[in-house]
Design an enzyme around this catalytic site. Structure first.
Site, PDB file in Angstrom:
ATOM      1  N   GLU A 128     -15.297  26.587  36.063  1.00  0.00           N
ATOM      2  CA  GLU A 128     -15.115  26.156  34.677  1.00  0.00           C
ATOM      3  C   GLU A 128     -13.755  26.613  34.162  1.00  0.00           C
ATOM      4  OE1 GLU A 128     -19.808  26.742  33.341  1.00  0.00           O
ATOM      5  OE2 GLU A 128     -18.287  28.207  32.752  1.00  0.00           O
ATOM      6  N   LYS A 130     -11.205  28.435  31.983  1.00  0.00           N
ATOM      7  CA  LYS A 130     -11.333  29.620  31.128  1.00  0.00           C
ATOM      8  C   LYS A 130     -10.558  29.359  29.839  1.00  0.00           C
ATOM      9  CE  LYS A 130     -10.894  34.638  31.069  1.00  0.00           C
ATOM     10  NZ  LYS A 130     -10.175  34.669  29.757  1.00  0.00           N
ATOM     11  N   ASP A 132      -9.011  29.872  26.332  1.00  0.00           N
ATOM     12  CA  ASP A 132      -8.494  31.058  25.652  1.00  0.00           C
ATOM     13  C   ASP A 132      -8.804  30.945  24.162  1.00  0.00           C
ATOM     14  OD1 ASP A 132      -7.253  33.455  25.284  1.00  0.00           O
ATOM     15  OD2 ASP A 132      -5.215  32.675  25.356  1.00  0.00           O
ATOM     16  N   TYR A 237     -16.712  24.440  23.186  1.00  0.00           N
ATOM     17  CA  TYR A 237     -17.300  24.056  24.465  1.00  0.00           C
ATOM     18  C   TYR A 237     -18.398  25.057  24.814  1.00  0.00           C
ATOM     19  CZ  TYR A 237     -13.954  20.431  25.909  1.00  0.00           C
ATOM     20  OH  TYR A 237     -13.224  19.271  26.004  1.00  0.00           O
ATOM     21  N   LYS A 327      -7.395  34.554  36.911  1.00  0.00           N
ATOM     22  CA  LYS A 327      -6.378  34.404  35.878  1.00  0.00           C
ATOM     23  C   LYS A 327      -5.088  33.888  36.495  1.00  0.00           C
ATOM     24  CE  LYS A 327      -6.850  35.757  32.158  1.00  0.00           C
ATOM     25  NZ  LYS A 327      -6.878  37.105  31.578  1.00  0.00           N
ATOM     26  N   CYS A 421      10.288  64.087  18.047  1.00  0.00           N
ATOM     27  CA  CYS A 421       9.475  62.999  17.512  1.00  0.00           C
ATOM     28  C   CYS A 421      10.279  62.238  16.458  1.00  0.00           C
ATOM     29  CB  CYS A 421       8.191  63.551  16.898  1.00  0.00           C
ATOM     30  SG  CYS A 421       7.200  62.306  16.025  1.00  0.00           S
ATOM     31  N   CYS A 424       8.326  63.176  12.863  1.00  0.00           N
ATOM     32  CA  CYS A 424       8.201  64.532  12.298  1.00  0.00           C
ATOM     33  C   CYS A 424       9.213  65.518  12.873  1.00  0.00           C
ATOM     34  CB  CYS A 424       6.786  65.061  12.511  1.00  0.00           C
ATOM     35  SG  CYS A 424       6.363  65.391  14.250  1.00  0.00           S
ATOM     36  N   CYS A 443       4.595  63.592  21.219  1.00  0.00           N
ATOM     37  CA  CYS A 443       4.741  64.533  20.117  1.00  0.00           C
ATOM     38  C   CYS A 443       3.511  65.439  20.105  1.00  0.00           C
ATOM     39  CB  CYS A 443       4.862  63.781  18.793  1.00  0.00           C
ATOM     40  SG  CYS A 443       4.728  64.840  17.340  1.00  0.00           S
ATOM     41  N   CYS A 448       1.391  65.352  12.724  1.00  0.00           N
ATOM     42  CA  CYS A 448       2.405  64.299  12.650  1.00  0.00           C
ATOM     43  C   CYS A 448       1.855  63.119  11.846  1.00  0.00           C
ATOM     44  CB  CYS A 448       2.790  63.833  14.044  1.00  0.00           C
ATOM     45  SG  CYS A 448       3.917  62.413  14.059  1.00  0.00           S
TER      46      CYS A 448
END
Length: 688
Positions: A128, A130, A132, A237, A327, A421, A424, A443, A448
């Site tokens: 079938e 696939k 999306d 479907y 896929k 970071c 921060c 970090c 933060c």
């Protein structure tokens, strides 16, 4: 099923007869268009019939029925979506991306079915497209559509019946001799042409455009006003089943034939084949045709055709063994890398994000992509100014997969990783693998602000604390207004505080506060999986909740006790133990407890550990009627305790649990010498 004959004319002087005639005509033309792909009238002619029916019903309101074509859009906007459990779970499907993996799956299927005289016939497969789109479950009772649920987390989904009713491809009433109870699994999707037209209109009116057809479909189904959903050109479907009573057929091919006969649209590209060689031939051929289908397709779903063979193979905790999704390779495109910024995640991990010259790939225009981590940047030698190849991982997340070094110029500059970071300014920590290659730059500051924002978004999410009315935009407003500094602050918010925020009316504020209050009762597993503790997701949190009665028992357990829990190894146990012993961890737990958040386990005792479960590794068949459990409840409980629950008895069956009025399965078990328990034996084992 043949072409539908035209309807005989009705008496035009009788409004009841004319209304019935128009309804039958509209249903017939709807089916000709969506199921048979053989329309006989134009859209304008269809709309004229619909208008005539609406006018007649307005003049004779006593003749209006809920299944009339005019009632696809009706009623006032709703305030939210109710979450309802699926009668039969909607499992995900394992993916494969190449031919060898597909053939290896075919070998596993053959070996799983070999040696059993129940399966002497050849293995057949159904292929079938696939689609999306967005998975949906439609429930019909006595041929009428009564409920439509999104997939959700597979166990429960949102009730979107009002919106699904607006889709002309979904019949409100089934044709023919449909079963009394029929749950249809399928995909709602948007065609490429409709998506492009909708986005163009949104852009012209100054609205944000959707990223891709799937996002547009998902957004359409979550409209609170069905009249807005009706404006979107959605299609449907059918491709699977949930609960069916009584059962009608033995193969998936037969079911799809029944679907068409009942008026449910099925992809015309579905094929039934006799070997894995033919499966691969179909996949290769359809790859050349899928772009001509007019709607997004990202692969092919391959299923065993016979339901008894599906039952014999069973499923893992996540996906059926009798089904796999191939896929297709993602579409790629070339563009230029302009800049890199670093984003802070909920665990402190810094992820580099590329900004590129906009490029169209896999149906959308892309200008950002993930670079994963600095180690990946070094391995691929990615530089600012380079020409790069991008693709969408799973056709969702853009990523840089290749650098065209032969096109590199002197203007290209190495990417400099952050040493502090970016939010921060805390010095970053670097993790490396066994080969001393960098894997994570993070970090370490638990306070933060960027980390806390991501943690909050995670905390309120559907698969975590599932707080209705609180999303990313509201969280940003709460942080900006200094109303929330810790998780527990959410539970101190009032409707008056929220109503003063931008775009938050009184009703929305009340709904958000109600959603927050409702989340107090989720239990320890949901709380634990929501805190953003490294390595502790929903599945691990549930496994811990099965072992420990409440958060106190969890916090007093040592690492050895934690590591004895299913799915919890030494690394996860060490990390969790450190978090629970830290000042931050203890303060978080205490603050939530002070807000009356339920920190007891709702799953305690379902399974103690792999060694303690008497069902681990056993294949179990359920038959007959039990007093203490529904069959789905018991199936889920046994699977959580390490069992494989099958739908048919064979020599591979370890145990049959038989309730009242057990039939052929019990007889089969006795003839094969399979161990049989009654319900009391089951209860005794569970108590132990």
């Amino acid at each position: 099923w043949g072409k539908m004959p035209p309807m005989p004319p009705a008496d035009p002087t009788d409004p009841s007869a004319r209304i019935d005639d128009l309804r039958q005509q509209l249903n017939r033309h709807n089916r000709l268009y969506h199921v048979d792909a053989a329309p006989e009238i134009s859209d304008q002619e269809y709309d004229a019939l619909l208008r005539e029916l609406a006018d007649l019903e307005a003049a004779h309101p006593q003749l209006i029925t809920s299944d009339s074509p005019t009632q696809r859009v009706g009623g006032e906007p709703i305030e939210g979506f109710q979450t309802i459990a699926h009668t039969v779970p909607m499992l995900s499907i394992d993916n494969t991306y190449d031919e060898p993996e597909l053939r290896a799956w075919g070998d596993r299927v053959s070996k799983g079915l070999s040696g059993d005289d129940l399966f002497g016939a050849a293995v057949r497969y159904v292929c079938e497209p696939k689609v999306d789109g967005v998975a949906i479950s439609l429930r019909y009772e006595n041929k009428k559509l009564v409920r439509a649920l999104t997939r959700g987390d597979g166990r429960q989904g949102d009730d979107v019946t009002s919106n699904i009713r607006t889709i002309r491809a979904v019949p409100l009433v089934l044709d023919g001799d449909a079963p009394a109870i029929l749950e249809v699994r399928g995909e709602v999707f948007m065609r490429h042409a409709s998506f492009a037209a909708m986005n163009q209109k949104r852009e012209e009116t100054g609205l944000l455009v959707f990223a891709n057809p799937r996002n547009a479909t998902a957004g359409s189904l979550k409209q609170l006003d069905p009249r807005e959903t009706a404006k979107r050109d959605l299609h449907f479907y059918a491709h699977g089943r949930g609960e069916i009573e009584p059962e009608m057929c033995d193969t998936h091919t037969d079911l799809l034939t029944y679907f068409r006969g009942w008026g449910l649209p099925v992809s015309p590209a579905v094929r039934t084949v006799d070997s894995i060689d033919e499966v691969w031939a179909y996949i290769e051929q359809f790859d050349t045709e899928r772009s001509q289908q007019g709607y997004p397709i990202d692969g092919v779903v391959v299923k065993l055709d016979r339901y008894d063979q599906q039952a014999e193979l069973g499923q893992t905790s996540k996906a059926p063994r009798w089904c796999i999704a191939y896929k297709y390779a993602p579409e790629q495109a070339m563009t230029k890398l302009l800049a890199v910024d670093w984003q802070v995640g909920k665990t402190g991990k810094l992820t580099p994000r590329a900004t590129m010259e906009p490029v169209f790939v896999a149906g959308t225009t892309v200008k950002h992509a993930t670079l994963h981590n600095f180690g990946e940047i070094q391995r691929k030698d990615i530089r600012i100014g380079d020409t790069v190849v991008i693709e969408k991982a799973g056709e969702i997340i853009p990523q840089v997969v290749e650098v065209k070094k032969d096109q590199r110029t002197e203007e290209s500059q190495p990417i400099q990783p952050p040493t502090v970071c970016p939010v921060c300014n805390t010095p970053v920590e670097i993790e490396r693998d066994a080969d001393e290659k960098e894997t994570i730059r993070a970090c370490p500051n638990p306070e933060c602000p960027a980390q806390f924002r991501e943690k909050l978004i995670h905390f309120v999410g559907r698969n975590q604390m599932d707080i209705d009315g609180v999303g990313e935009k509201l969280i940003d407003q709460l942080l900006e207004a200094n109303l929330v500094h810790h998780f527990a602050d959410l539970y101190q918010l009032t409707a008056d505080q929220l109503a003063n925020l931008d775009r938050m009316g009184e009703k929305s504020a009340e709904n958000a506060v109600a959603g927050i209050a409702a989340s107090k009762h989720r239990g320890m597993a949901r709380v634990l999986g929501s805190l953003g503790i490294r390595h502790i997701g929903g599945a691990t949190a549930r496994a811990l909740a099965m072992q420990f009665a409440d958060v106190h028992a969890l916090m007093t357990a040592d690492e050895e006790a934690l590591s004895q829990v299913l799915d919890v190894g030494p690394i996860v146990a060490a990390g969790l133990s450190q978090y629970l012993a830290s000042d931050r961890g203890r303060a978080t737990v205490s603050a939530l407890a002070a807000c009356d958040v339920d920190l007891t386990s709702h799953e305690y005792g379902q399974v103690a550990s792999a060694a303690d479960s008497p069902f681990t590794g056993k294949t179990i068949v359920l038959t007959g009627t039990l007093e203490q459990f529904t069959r789905p409840q018991l199936k889920e409980k046994l699977q959580a305790m390490g069992a494989k629950v099958s739908g048919s008895v064979s020599k591979k069956t370890d145990l049959v649990i038989a309730g009242a009025e057990a039939g052929s399965k019990l007889a089969k078990a006795e003839s094969l010498g399979v161990e049989v328990w009654d319900e009391q034996q089951l209860l005794d084992a569970l108590e132990e």
